[in-house]
Design a protein around this motif. Structure first.
Motif, PDB file in Angstrom:
ATOM      1  N   ASP A  68       0.820  -1.219   0.000  1.00 32.74           N
ATOM      2  CA  ASP A  68       0.000   0.000   0.000  1.00 32.74           C
ATOM      3  C   ASP A  68       0.848   1.259   0.000  1.00 32.74           C
ATOM      4  N   ARG A  69       2.160   1.105  -0.247  1.00 31.53           N
ATOM      5  CA  ARG A  69       3.021   2.286  -0.164  1.00 31.53           C
ATOM      6  C   ARG A  69       4.320   2.068  -0.924  1.00 31.53           C
ATOM      7  N   VAL A  70       5.045   3.149  -1.125  1.00 31.58           N
ATOM      8  CA  VAL A  70       6.362   3.080  -1.746  1.00 31.58           C
ATOM      9  C   VAL A  70       7.338   3.691  -0.761  1.00 31.58           C
ATOM     10  N   VAL A  71       8.458   2.994  -0.499  1.00 34.22           N
ATOM     11  CA  VAL A  71       9.416   3.537   0.470  1.00 34.22           C
ATOM     12  C   VAL A  71      10.779   3.707  -0.194  1.00 34.22           C
ATOM     13  N   GLY A  72      11.511   4.704   0.314  1.00 38.40           N
ATOM     14  CA  GLY A  72      12.819   4.964  -0.263  1.00 38.40           C
ATOM     15  C   GLY A  72      13.636   5.892   0.612  1.00 38.40           C
ATOM     16  N   GLY A  73      14.797   6.240   0.111  1.00 35.97           N
ATOM     17  CA  GLY A  73      15.744   7.049   0.875  1.00 35.97           C
ATOM     18  C   GLY A  73      15.225   8.454   1.148  1.00 35.97           C
ATOM     19  N   GLY A  74      15.665   8.984   2.285  1.00 37.67           N
ATOM     20  CA  GLY A  74      15.200  10.301   2.718  1.00 37.67           C
ATOM     21  C   GLY A  74      15.684  11.441   1.842  1.00 37.67           C
ATOM     22  N   THR A  75      16.758  11.231   1.091  1.00 36.85           N
ATOM     23  CA  THR A  75      17.209  12.304   0.190  1.00 36.85           C
ATOM     24  C   THR A  75      16.832  11.995  -1.261  1.00 36.85           C
ATOM     25  N   SER A  76      15.947  11.035  -1.450  1.00 33.55           N
ATOM     26  CA  SER A  76      15.529  10.680  -2.817  1.00 33.55           C
ATOM     27  C   SER A  76      14.465  11.664  -3.307  1.00 33.55           C
ATOM     28  N   ASP A  77      14.115  11.525  -4.575  1.00 30.46           N
ATOM     29  CA  ASP A  77      13.005  12.292  -5.142  1.00 30.46           C
ATOM     30  C   ASP A  77      11.730  11.458  -5.174  1.00 30.46           C
ATOM     31  N   LEU A  78      11.613  10.503  -4.242  1.00 29.42           N
ATOM     32  CA  LEU A  78      10.429   9.656  -4.179  1.00 29.42           C
ATOM     33  C   LEU A  78       9.157  10.509  -4.009  1.00 29.42           C
ATOM     34  N   ASP A  79       9.287  11.601  -3.246  1.00 26.06           N
ATOM     35  CA  ASP A  79       8.135  12.477  -3.030  1.00 26.06           C
ATOM     36  C   ASP A  79       7.676  13.109  -4.345  1.00 26.06           C
ATOM     37  N   MET A  80       8.641  13.504  -5.186  1.00 26.97           N
ATOM     38  CA  MET A  80       8.288  14.084  -6.501  1.00 26.97           C
ATOM     39  C   MET A  80       7.600  13.033  -7.368  1.00 26.97           C
ATOM     40  N   ARG A  81       8.161  11.817  -7.356  1.00 27.77           N
ATOM     41  CA  ARG A  81       7.552  10.751  -8.165  1.00 27.77           C
ATOM     42  C   ARG A  81       6.122  10.475  -7.689  1.00 27.77           C
ATOM     43  N   THR A  82       5.940  10.494  -6.358  1.00 33.70           N
ATOM     44  CA  THR A  82       4.607  10.244  -5.784  1.00 33.70           C
ATOM     45  C   THR A  82       3.621  11.334  -6.201  1.00 33.70           C
ATOM     46  N   GLN A  83       4.051  12.589  -6.075  1.00 33.91           N
ATOM     47  CA  GLN A  83       3.154  13.709  -6.417  1.00 33.91           C
ATOM     48  C   GLN A  83       2.807  13.719  -7.897  1.00 33.91           C
TER      49      GLN A  83
END
Ligand code: FES
Ligand SMILES: [Fe+2]
Length: 444
Positions: A410-425
């Motif tokens: 139900d989620r995607v997890v990754g490194g704290g300095t990644s751009d995972l937040d951008m990919r999510t948005q």
């Protein structure tokens, strides 16, 4: 600017790049208002803002949709379109207040019950034999299509087909639980006023910045150094001053520390950084507060609640919350290069006054237009808005740790300095703009 087909969102958002028109094109902004802000659940307000029947609070869902949050005589809370059923005038003009008896339109005096239904039309005789039916709901103040609340936080959606609020929040819902469970009574209430701060740039900058952990040590370097120098001058007995000053230095934490905090993304564009640890983890805890938590929850549950340390949580696109400091920010777009941020503070019910004082201090220091951290961020958003008008390049990049995100159920997890937040948005941005709603990615 290279011409890009209006509806070809694949050409505007690639897995690692965004076209600059997302920040500068007024036509695209209008589409965002219809397709993102017109479909998603938008945060309206907290039930504690309208404690008594007739209490109201006005806001808008997107730049064109004024609404009023109001409590009726049966204690039910409504979100109504703030538009008269007669000739369309905005009915409630004040930001907040308590209506006596009914809502009354200032134009011809039609009055409405607190649930929005039409109560009285002046000089009714003129309508006799005209086919006008005052009981027809089309003359009411219209309810917004979907309204729901979770632990007192009221959301509304203009879309009849939006998923249920609980489904839409997904795993990020745990952050509302954490915010409220930090009260020994399990409840929060709005306290103090609102800090309203206009930003002269596109609304997406602040969302992108929330979990952007590559910026704090750069953008906030000067204030972190000043705070550290001040703390070094404090004698050991200056506990009060230390408690105030300790809010600032974590903004200068190292890349390694931010990397450890991780980022977690969910469907519909929500995400947070932190979890086990965040820049709020090391704040000192008032012993009386700790006692109250232990008495309410016992040792293990208290540890679990206070040990879940997120930094910024985003409920895309309108709300970001800070559980550990009981503060929220509400986003309201105005135009392609202008938006408003409202910062609200919450009291944890059943806790010492010192907890609220720290929340208010945090809001003043970090989020206010006279603060020491938020204005730094606005300065770089403003520079980005200016730079993106340049024809030098059409692209903004976000490659960091691309291909390394871990996709769980139900989620995607990754490194704290990644751009995972951008990919999510931007996965959500694209899905909303294409007219659908967003699930999790099915690839790694
Ligand atoms: S427009 Fe409201 S009463 Fe006429
Ligand atoms: Fe920042």
């Amino acid at each position: 600017m290279q011409p890009i087909a209006d509806r070809n969102f694949d050409a505007l958002v690639t897995p690692t790049k965004l076209h600059r028109s997302l920040y500068t094109d007024p036509t695209l902004f209008e589409l965002e208002m219809q397709r993102i802000w017109g479909q998603a659940w938008i945060f309206i307000g907290h039930e504690s803002q309208v404690p008594e029947p007739g209490d109201y609070f006005t806001t808008h869902i997107n730049h064109n949709e004024p609404v009023v949050l109001i409590r009726d005589k049966n204690q039910a809370v409504h979100v109504l379109h703030n538009r008269c059923g007669h000739k369309g005038a905005k009915v409630v003009e004040n930001r907040s207040g308590r209506a006596r008896g009914a809502l009354r339109c200032a134009y011809h005096g039609w009055t409405y019950r607190f649930d929005g239904s039409l109560q009285k039309v002046p000089n009714e005789k003129g309508y006799e034999g005209t086919g006008f039916d005052a009981t027809d709901p089309c003359y009411s103040m219209q309810p917004v299509a979907r309204v729901d609340s979770y632990r007192g936080f009221v959301f509304a959606s203009l879309s009849h087909t939006a998923p249920d609020l609980i489904e839409w929040m997904g795993g990020a819902r745990a952050c509302f639980d954490n915010l409220c469970d930090r009260s020994p009574e399990g409840e929060v209430e709005v306290a103090g006023g609102v800090l309203r701060y206009e930003h002269a740039c596109n609304w997406k900058f602040i969302l992108e910045n929330l979990n952007d952990t590559m910026h704090p040590m750069v953008v906030h370097e000067s204030i972190v150094k000043a705070a550290e120098a001040y703390i070094a001058t404090l004698p050991p007995e200056a506990a009060e001053q230390r408690k105030e000053a300790e809010i600032i230095p974590p903004f200068g934490a190292s890349y390694e520390k931010f990397e450890d905090s991780g980022i977690t993304g969910f469907a519909y564009g929500h995400h947070y950084d932190g979890g086990k640890t965040s820049i709020h983890s090391a704040y000192s805890v008032d012993p009386d507060y700790h006692e109250a938590m232990l008495a309410a929850y016992g040792e293990q549950r208290t540890q679990d609640i206070l040990g879940f340390n997120t930094h910024n949580v985003l409920f895309y696109p309108s709300l970001t919350i800070k559980c550990a400091v009981q503060n929220i920010r509400v986003i309201r777009p105005i135009s392609v290069d202008r938006f408003i941020v409202e910062s609200w503070s919450f009291r944890l019910k059943g806790t010492p006054e010192s907890m609220l004082q720290r929340t208010l201090l945090y809001s003043r220091l970090i989020n206010s237009s006279m603060g020491m951290v938020g204005p730094d961020d606005l300065e770089v958003y403003r520079r980005a808005q200016t730079g993106l008008a340049s024809s030098a390049s059409d692209w903004v990049e976000f490659h960091r740790q691309y291909g390394k995100d871990q996709v769980l159920a139900d989620r995607v997890v990754g490194g704290g300095t990644s751009d995972l937040d951008m990919r999510t948005q931007y996965r959500a941005w694209k899905a909303y703009m294409e007219g659908s709603m967003q699930g999790l990615p099915d690839h790694g």
